[in-house]
Design an enzyme around this catalytic site. Structure first.
Site, PDB file in Angstrom:
ATOM      1  N   SER A 159     -52.692  10.443   2.346  1.00  0.00           N
ATOM      2  CA  SER A 159     -51.817  10.139   3.427  1.00  0.00           C
ATOM      3  C   SER A 159     -52.555   9.550   4.606  1.00  0.00           C
ATOM      4  O   SER A 159     -53.621   9.887   4.951  1.00  0.00           O
ATOM      5  CB  SER A 159     -51.051  11.529   3.748  1.00  0.00           C
ATOM      6  OG  SER A 159     -50.396  11.127   4.918  1.00  0.00           O
ATOM      7  N   TYR A 167     -49.897  20.361   6.504  1.00  0.00           N
ATOM      8  CA  TYR A 167     -49.890  19.190   5.768  1.00  0.00           C
ATOM      9  C   TYR A 167     -51.064  18.329   6.030  1.00  0.00           C
ATOM     10  O   TYR A 167     -51.889  17.833   5.207  1.00  0.00           O
ATOM     11  CB  TYR A 167     -48.612  18.172   6.116  1.00  0.00           C
ATOM     12  CG  TYR A 167     -48.660  17.005   5.400  1.00  0.00           C
ATOM     13  CD1 TYR A 167     -47.981  17.015   4.147  1.00  0.00           C
ATOM     14  CD2 TYR A 167     -48.923  15.627   6.056  1.00  0.00           C
ATOM     15  CE1 TYR A 167     -47.831  16.110   3.378  1.00  0.00           C
ATOM     16  CE2 TYR A 167     -48.398  14.727   5.147  1.00  0.00           C
ATOM     17  CZ  TYR A 167     -48.062  14.673   3.875  1.00  0.00           C
ATOM     18  OH  TYR A 167     -47.798  13.519   3.201  1.00  0.00           O
TER      19      TYR A 167
HETATM   20  P1  NAD Z   1     -40.625  12.607  -2.552  1.00  0.00           P
HETATM   21  O1  NAD Z   1     -40.115  14.004  -2.320  1.00  0.00           O
HETATM   22  O2  NAD Z   1     -39.675  11.547  -2.797  1.00  0.00           O
HETATM   23  O3  NAD Z   1     -41.596  12.685  -3.713  1.00  0.00           O
HETATM   24  C1  NAD Z   1     -42.351  13.925  -3.947  1.00  0.00           C
HETATM   25  C2  NAD Z   1     -42.319  14.137  -5.366  1.00  0.00           C
HETATM   26  O4  NAD Z   1     -42.872  15.410  -5.711  1.00  0.00           O
HETATM   27  C3  NAD Z   1     -40.802  14.729  -5.567  1.00  0.00           C
HETATM   28  O5  NAD Z   1     -40.283  13.806  -6.725  1.00  0.00           O
HETATM   29  C4  NAD Z   1     -40.865  16.453  -5.982  1.00  0.00           C
HETATM   30  O6  NAD Z   1     -39.647  16.812  -6.652  1.00  0.00           O
HETATM   31  C5  NAD Z   1     -42.149  16.377  -6.616  1.00  0.00           C
HETATM   32  N1  NAD Z   1     -42.739  17.683  -6.518  1.00  0.00           N
HETATM   33  C6  NAD Z   1     -42.890  18.390  -5.242  1.00  0.00           C
HETATM   34  N2  NAD Z   1     -43.253  19.742  -5.622  1.00  0.00           N
HETATM   35  C7  NAD Z   1     -43.742  19.548  -7.008  1.00  0.00           C
HETATM   36  C8  NAD Z   1     -44.051  20.420  -7.985  1.00  0.00           C
HETATM   37  N3  NAD Z   1     -44.601  21.740  -7.586  1.00  0.00           N
HETATM   38  N4  NAD Z   1     -44.392  20.189  -9.167  1.00  0.00           N
HETATM   39  C9  NAD Z   1     -43.823  18.959  -9.586  1.00  0.00           C
HETATM   40  N5  NAD Z   1     -43.028  17.996  -8.766  1.00  0.00           N
HETATM   41  C10 NAD Z   1     -43.235  18.441  -7.534  1.00  0.00           C
HETATM   42  O7  NAD Z   1     -41.558  12.154  -1.558  1.00  0.00           O
HETATM   43  P2  NAD Z   1     -42.664  11.040  -1.372  1.00  0.00           P
HETATM   44  O8  NAD Z   1     -42.710  10.602   0.348  1.00  0.00           O
HETATM   45  O9  NAD Z   1     -42.507   9.946  -2.102  1.00  0.00           O
HETATM   46  O10 NAD Z   1     -44.020  11.975  -1.693  1.00  0.00           O
HETATM   47  C11 NAD Z   1     -45.018  11.498  -2.623  1.00  0.00           C
HETATM   48  C12 NAD Z   1     -46.350  11.665  -2.079  1.00  0.00           C
HETATM   49  O11 NAD Z   1     -46.560  10.801  -1.081  1.00  0.00           O
HETATM   50  C13 NAD Z   1     -46.578  12.930  -1.529  1.00  0.00           C
HETATM   51  O12 NAD Z   1     -48.032  13.317  -2.066  1.00  0.00           O
HETATM   52  C14 NAD Z   1     -46.767  12.804   0.165  1.00  0.00           C
HETATM   53  O13 NAD Z   1     -47.542  13.682   0.672  1.00  0.00           O
HETATM   54  C15 NAD Z   1     -47.328  11.314   0.073  1.00  0.00           C
HETATM   55  N6  NAD Z   1     -47.110  10.792   1.165  1.00  0.00           N
HETATM   56  C16 NAD Z   1     -45.587  10.529   1.651  1.00  0.00           C
HETATM   57  C17 NAD Z   1     -45.543  10.018   3.099  1.00  0.00           C
HETATM   58  C18 NAD Z   1     -44.178   9.711   3.630  1.00  0.00           C
HETATM   59  O14 NAD Z   1     -44.165   9.564   4.809  1.00  0.00           O
HETATM   60  N7  NAD Z   1     -43.083   9.764   2.777  1.00  0.00           N
HETATM   61  C19 NAD Z   1     -46.643   9.506   3.699  1.00  0.00           C
HETATM   62  C20 NAD Z   1     -47.786   9.557   3.329  1.00  0.00           C
HETATM   63  C21 NAD Z   1     -48.054  10.069   2.146  1.00  0.00           C
END
Ligand code: NAD
Length: 261
Positions: free
Chosen positions: A144, A157
């Site tokens: 991130s 986070y």
């Molecule tokens: P999201 O919630 O759509 O995706 C995260 C997924 O992880 C979901 O499908 C959730 O069900 C799954 N998950 C959570 N805990 C879990 C567990 N214990 N076991 C199995 N699955 C689990 O959100 P996203 O934004 O697509 O997040 C994906 C990645 O991107 C994460 O690592 C997040 O930190 C990172 N990220 C997101 C952003 C943002 O602004 N959205 C920015 C930078 C990084």
């Protein structure tokens, strides 16, 4: 339909929504076979029905070693090998302010969030590494902007996303020359990234329009990023075009490093 990932076998954790789902869809278009692990049975069923034989969906929790092992075994059984493991599942702290949170909740939130964001990455790497050694494959972490800068989340986070960088660097060192280890660092992206239960009482939920405005304001390219904006970086790191790249993090964040003062 491209062919950048023809015949690659890939696992994506958290592949049922957001960035993970966008990666799954694009990878299948590029010729890959994909195993996913997610928590919601409904979403897993829906994706399986839609994506058919190119997808294998396993229900599980990335913070449990057995569940990581289950998806690796099932994927290798169905598709014959494993080329790439993408540790993408993650949860958020909703920018909860450290000073406001009771110490019991500080501790509870730490365990909850680190178990998924950090331990989940450790366990995914551990469960897949023997298969990746056989294919000279690679690991990709979703990190991130919060892996480098403040104000991408609260302390939980931000610290968890910094910790993933330590794991990435040491693993890239230890697993060379056989397995490459890289990451994609998205900036603020319009997804439903969920705030962990112990911190929900301390967090104000904001609507998508405000979120988009905030994200646009923070990055020089002024993009309110969608999940699809990041998938090209994953395609590159998963493909043979990046065979000389390891220990590297591709920032896909609208230019946070050139923000200036
Ligand atoms: P999201 O919630 O759509 O995706 C995260 C997924 O992880 C979901 O499908 C959730 O069900 C799954 N998950 C959570 N805990 C879990 C567990 N214990 N076991 C199995 N699955 C689990 O959100 P996203 O934004 O697509 O997040 C994906 C990645 O991107 C994460 O690592 C997040 O930190 C990172 N990220 C997101 C952003 C943002 O602004 N959205 C920015 C930078 C990084």
């Amino acid at each position: 339909m491209g062919t950048a990932l023809q015949d690659k076998v890939v696992i994506v954790t958290g592949g049922t929504s957001g960035i993970g789902e966008a990666v799954v869809r694009r990878f299948i278009q590029e010729g890959a076979k994909v195993g996913i692990i997610g928590r919601s049975k409904d979403k897993l069923d829906r994706l399986s029905e839609e994506l058919g034989n190119s997808l294998l969906a396993v229900q599980g929790d990335v913070s449990q070693y057995e569940d990581n092992e289950k998806v690796v075994k099932a994927t290798v059984e169905k598709f014959g090998k494993l080329d790439v493991f993408i540790a993408n599942a993650g949860v958020f702290d909703g920018f909860a302010k450290f000073i406001d949170v009771e110490h019991e909740s500080v501790s509870e939130a730490y365990d909850y969030l680190f178990n998924i964001n950090v331990k989940g990455s450790f366990l995914g790497a551990k469960a897949s590494v023997n298969e990746l050694l056989k294919t000279k494959g690679s690991i990709i972490f979703t990190v991130s902007g919060a892996s480098f800068y403040p104000d991408g989340g609260g302390v939980w986070y931000t610290a968890s996303k910094h910790a993933q960088i330590g794991l990435l660097r040491q693993l890239a060192f230890e697993l060379a020359p056989d397995v490459r280890v890289n990451a994609v660092a998205p900036g603020g992206t319009l997804t439903a990234l969920s705030v962990i239960p112990p911190l929900q009482p301390y967090v104000k939920l904001i609507d998508n329009e405000t979120k988009a405005k905030n994200i646009r304001k923070r990055n020089p390219l002024q993009i309110a990023m969608s999940s699809e904006d990041h998938v090209g970086a994953y395609v590159l790191l998963a493909s043979d075009e990046s065979r000389a790249i390891t220990g590297e993090i591709i920032s896909s964040d609208g230019g946070l490093s050139v923000r200036g003062l």
